[in-house]
Design an enzyme around this catalytic site. Structure first.
Site, mmCIF file in Angstrom:
data_model
loop_
_atom_site.group_PDB
_atom_site.id
_atom_site.type_symbol
_atom_site.label_atom_id
_atom_site.label_comp_id
_atom_site.label_asym_id
_atom_site.label_seq_id
_atom_site.Cartn_x
_atom_site.Cartn_y
_atom_site.Cartn_z
ATOM 1 C CG HIS A 74 -3.227 3.393 1.883
ATOM 2 N ND1 HIS A 74 -3.595 2.948 0.635
ATOM 3 C CD2 HIS A 74 -3.309 2.320 2.711
ATOM 4 C CE1 HIS A 74 -3.872 1.660 0.707
ATOM 5 N NE2 HIS A 74 -3.722 1.253 1.949
ATOM 6 C CG ASN B 233 -6.650 -0.879 0.670
ATOM 7 O OD1 ASN B 233 -5.922 -0.443 -0.213
ATOM 8 N ND2 ASN B 233 -6.189 -1.349 1.815
ATOM 9 C CB CYS C 39 -0.951 0.000 1.196
ATOM 10 S SG CYS C 39 -2.094 -1.376 1.102
HETATM 11 O O1 UT7 Z 1 -4.023 -1.240 3.386
HETATM 12 C C1 UT7 Z 1 -3.104 -2.099 3.966
HETATM 13 C C2 UT7 Z 1 -3.129 -2.067 5.440
HETATM 14 N N1 UT7 Z 1 -4.360 -2.607 5.928
HETATM 15 C C3 UT7 Z 1 -5.055 -1.939 6.815
HETATM 16 O O2 UT7 Z 1 -4.691 -0.855 7.165
HETATM 17 C C4 UT7 Z 1 -6.277 -2.622 7.380
HETATM 18 C C5 UT7 Z 1 -6.252 -2.536 8.892
HETATM 19 N N2 UT7 Z 1 -7.326 -3.242 9.528
HETATM 20 C C6 UT7 Z 1 -8.616 -2.863 9.447
HETATM 21 O O3 UT7 Z 1 -8.955 -1.959 8.718
HETATM 22 C C7 UT7 Z 1 -9.610 -3.541 10.355
HETATM 23 O O4 UT7 Z 1 -8.914 -4.324 11.297
HETATM 24 C C8 UT7 Z 1 -10.658 -4.421 9.629
HETATM 25 C C9 UT7 Z 1 -11.593 -3.559 8.834
HETATM 26 C C10 UT7 Z 1 -9.947 -5.419 8.724
HETATM 27 C C11 UT7 Z 1 -11.483 -5.193 10.660
HETATM 28 O O5 UT7 Z 1 -12.090 -4.288 11.565
HETATM 29 P P1 UT7 Z 1 -11.942 -4.499 13.154
HETATM 30 O O6 UT7 Z 1 -12.727 -3.435 13.779
HETATM 31 O O7 UT7 Z 1 -10.486 -4.573 13.463
HETATM 32 O O8 UT7 Z 1 -12.662 -5.880 13.362
HETATM 33 P P2 UT7 Z 1 -12.075 -7.191 14.043
HETATM 34 O O9 UT7 Z 1 -11.132 -7.874 13.119
HETATM 35 O O10 UT7 Z 1 -11.616 -6.858 15.418
HETATM 36 O O11 UT7 Z 1 -13.389 -8.039 14.150
HETATM 37 C C12 UT7 Z 1 -14.429 -7.702 15.063
HETATM 38 C C13 UT7 Z 1 -15.550 -8.702 14.911
HETATM 39 C C14 UT7 Z 1 -15.091 -10.155 14.972
HETATM 40 O O12 UT7 Z 1 -16.091 -10.905 15.625
HETATM 41 P P3 UT7 Z 1 -15.923 -11.312 17.153
HETATM 42 O O13 UT7 Z 1 -14.664 -12.107 17.225
HETATM 43 O O14 UT7 Z 1 -15.838 -10.014 17.908
HETATM 44 O O15 UT7 Z 1 -17.169 -12.085 17.409
HETATM 45 C C15 UT7 Z 1 -15.019 -10.564 13.523
HETATM 46 O O16 UT7 Z 1 -15.206 -11.942 13.341
HETATM 47 O O17 UT7 Z 1 -16.166 -8.545 13.632
HETATM 48 C C16 UT7 Z 1 -16.183 -9.799 12.928
HETATM 49 N N3 UT7 Z 1 -16.032 -9.538 11.515
HETATM 50 C C17 UT7 Z 1 -17.077 -9.238 10.726
HETATM 51 N N4 UT7 Z 1 -18.388 -9.109 10.969
HETATM 52 C C18 UT7 Z 1 -19.187 -8.773 9.945
HETATM 53 C C19 UT7 Z 1 -14.904 -9.530 10.765
HETATM 54 N N5 UT7 Z 1 -15.201 -9.223 9.492
HETATM 55 C C20 UT7 Z 1 -16.535 -9.041 9.442
HETATM 56 C C21 UT7 Z 1 -17.416 -8.712 8.397
HETATM 57 N N6 UT7 Z 1 -18.726 -8.572 8.688
HETATM 58 N N7 UT7 Z 1 -17.006 -8.493 7.138
#
Ligand code: UT7
Length: 331
Positions: free
Chosen positions: A256, A286, A116
């Site tokens: 980004h 992204n 990225c």
């Molecule tokens: O560009 C390159 C660099 N990349 C980035 O900068 C991305 C950085 N990361 C992020 O943007 C975020 O971490 C994500 C958008 C990928 C995820 O968001 P988050 O707020 O960190 O969610 P999480 O991974 O902590 O997941 C929270 C909950 C989980 O459920 P439990 O364990 O709390 O029951 C996940 O299983 O949300 C669940 N979850 C979803 N629920 C509905 C994960 N993906 C989804 C989804 N829809 N698509």
């Protein structure tokens, strides 16, 4: 004698027509529009569906837009640097394929892979070619067909990424316009949090790697998020302090587009209002190396000669960085 600066003198962009909306994703995986919107800011992304089309097929129209706008003969291009993690093939470089497709017969080219942060890395390298006086016209293109490496059954990654290309032309800037400074960083210790598990020399493709879905993007989102929030904000602040800039001096932030919450953290840290931040993540998601040049492309008509722009990115590697640009033209 004043230092020669590399200025962006034109911008081109391309996004495929096909939209993949949050409501489409609701039908494919266990997710909701509400979850995606609040966690990422994304509403839809573009997907390159044309059979047989690859990253170069998005880079080409982006660069051709520049050739048209500048009335530039492709034979005048000295160099093409293509930032991508989704090259048409492992080799040869996509830059070479692009050169052939646009007829840039006098250009040399190479791919640069910094995920990225690829566009910022490539911009800095391309700028050095101009600053040294060695080359006069350098094209830097950030392009990714992320849909080619995304598992559309994995809800943690497929909601984020999209396809697109953005390109800039670098030439020697008049007066003091152009790239003023950049800070680029990397930390290979981050390689296991955002990567493709197989397909390289470490783990060549095999039936087993395909069956276990190791040719798709793997991301530990939470971990990457933590590093991205601090990394992007810290490096932007460091660059501004180094150049004696405060939020009041900045006309635009071109960040980004990985997550609206990461963008917001950077905006807050450097102390600028929301209306000075280029945001198109809701439309394109992204697009990896294409996010920043796609922002410049969309905002080109609003940019004025002399505007101070901070660009910032964080991505796989880990790689991250920020660049300070004085915009060189009115459109
Ligand atoms: O560009 C390159 C660099 N990349 C980035 O900068 C991305 C950085 N990361 C992020 O943007 C975020 O971490 C994500 C958008 C990928 C995820 O968001 P988050 O707020 O960190 O969610 P999480 O991974 O902590 O997941 C929270 C909950 C989980 O459920 P439990 O364990 O709390 O029951 C996940 O299983 O949300 C669940 N979850 C979803 N629920 C509905 C994960 N993906 C989804 C989804 N829809 N698509």
């Amino acid at each position: 004698m004043n230092k020669v600066r590399a200025a962006i003198t034109s911008v081109g962009g391309y996004v495929p027509e096909t939209k993949l909306t949050n409501s489409d994703l609701e039908k494919m995986i266990d997710t909701t529009d509400e979850w995606i919107t609040t966690r990422t800011g994304i509403k839809e992304r573009r997907i390159l569906k044309t059979p047989g089309a690859a990253s170069s097929d998005m880079a080409v129209p982006a660069i051709q837009e520049i050739l048209r706008k500048k009335n530039l003969d492709p034979l005048e291009i000295d160099c093409i640097i293509c930032a991508t993690v989704t090259p048409d093939m492992v080799f040869p470089a996509t830059a070479n394929i692009i050169s052939d497709k646009i007829g840039a017969k006098n250009a040399f080219g190479f791919d640069l892979e910094a995920a990225c942060s690829g566009f910022l890395y490539a911009l800095t390298v391309g700028a050095s070619f101009i600053e040294s006086g060695r080359y006069k016209k350098v094209i830097v293109v950030g392009v990714d067909k992320m849909s080619s490496i995304i598992d559309y059954t994995d809800r943690t990654t497929c909601i984020i990424f999209g396809d697109g290309a953005g390109a800039v032309l670098l030439e020697a800037g008049e007066e003091n316009f152009g790239l003023q400074d950049a800070i680029l960083k990397s930390d290979g210790a981050g390689r296991n949090w955002l990567y493709m598990k197989a397909g390289g020399s470490l783990k060549p493709p095999s039936l087993e790697t395909v069956t276990s879905k190791e040719h798709y993007v793997y991301q530990d989102g939470k971990h990457v998020f933590k590093y991205a929030v601090t990394g992007m904000a810290d490096v932007s602040q460091e660059l501004m302090e180094k150049n004696h800039l405060t939020g009041d001096d900045i006309d635009w932030l071109a960040p980004h587009q990985a997550n609206l919450r990461i963008i917001e953290a950077t905006r807050e840290r450097i102390g600028i209002p929301q209306e000075k931040v280029m945001i198109n993540i809701h439309k394109y998601g992204n697009t990896t190396a294409a996010t920043i040049p796609l922002c410049l492309w969309e905002w080109e008509n609003k940019l004025k000669k002399g505007d101070n722009i901070i660009m910032a990115a964080f991505g796989g590697g880990f790689t991250w960085g920020a660049a300070y640009l004085k915009w060189a033209y009115n459109n």
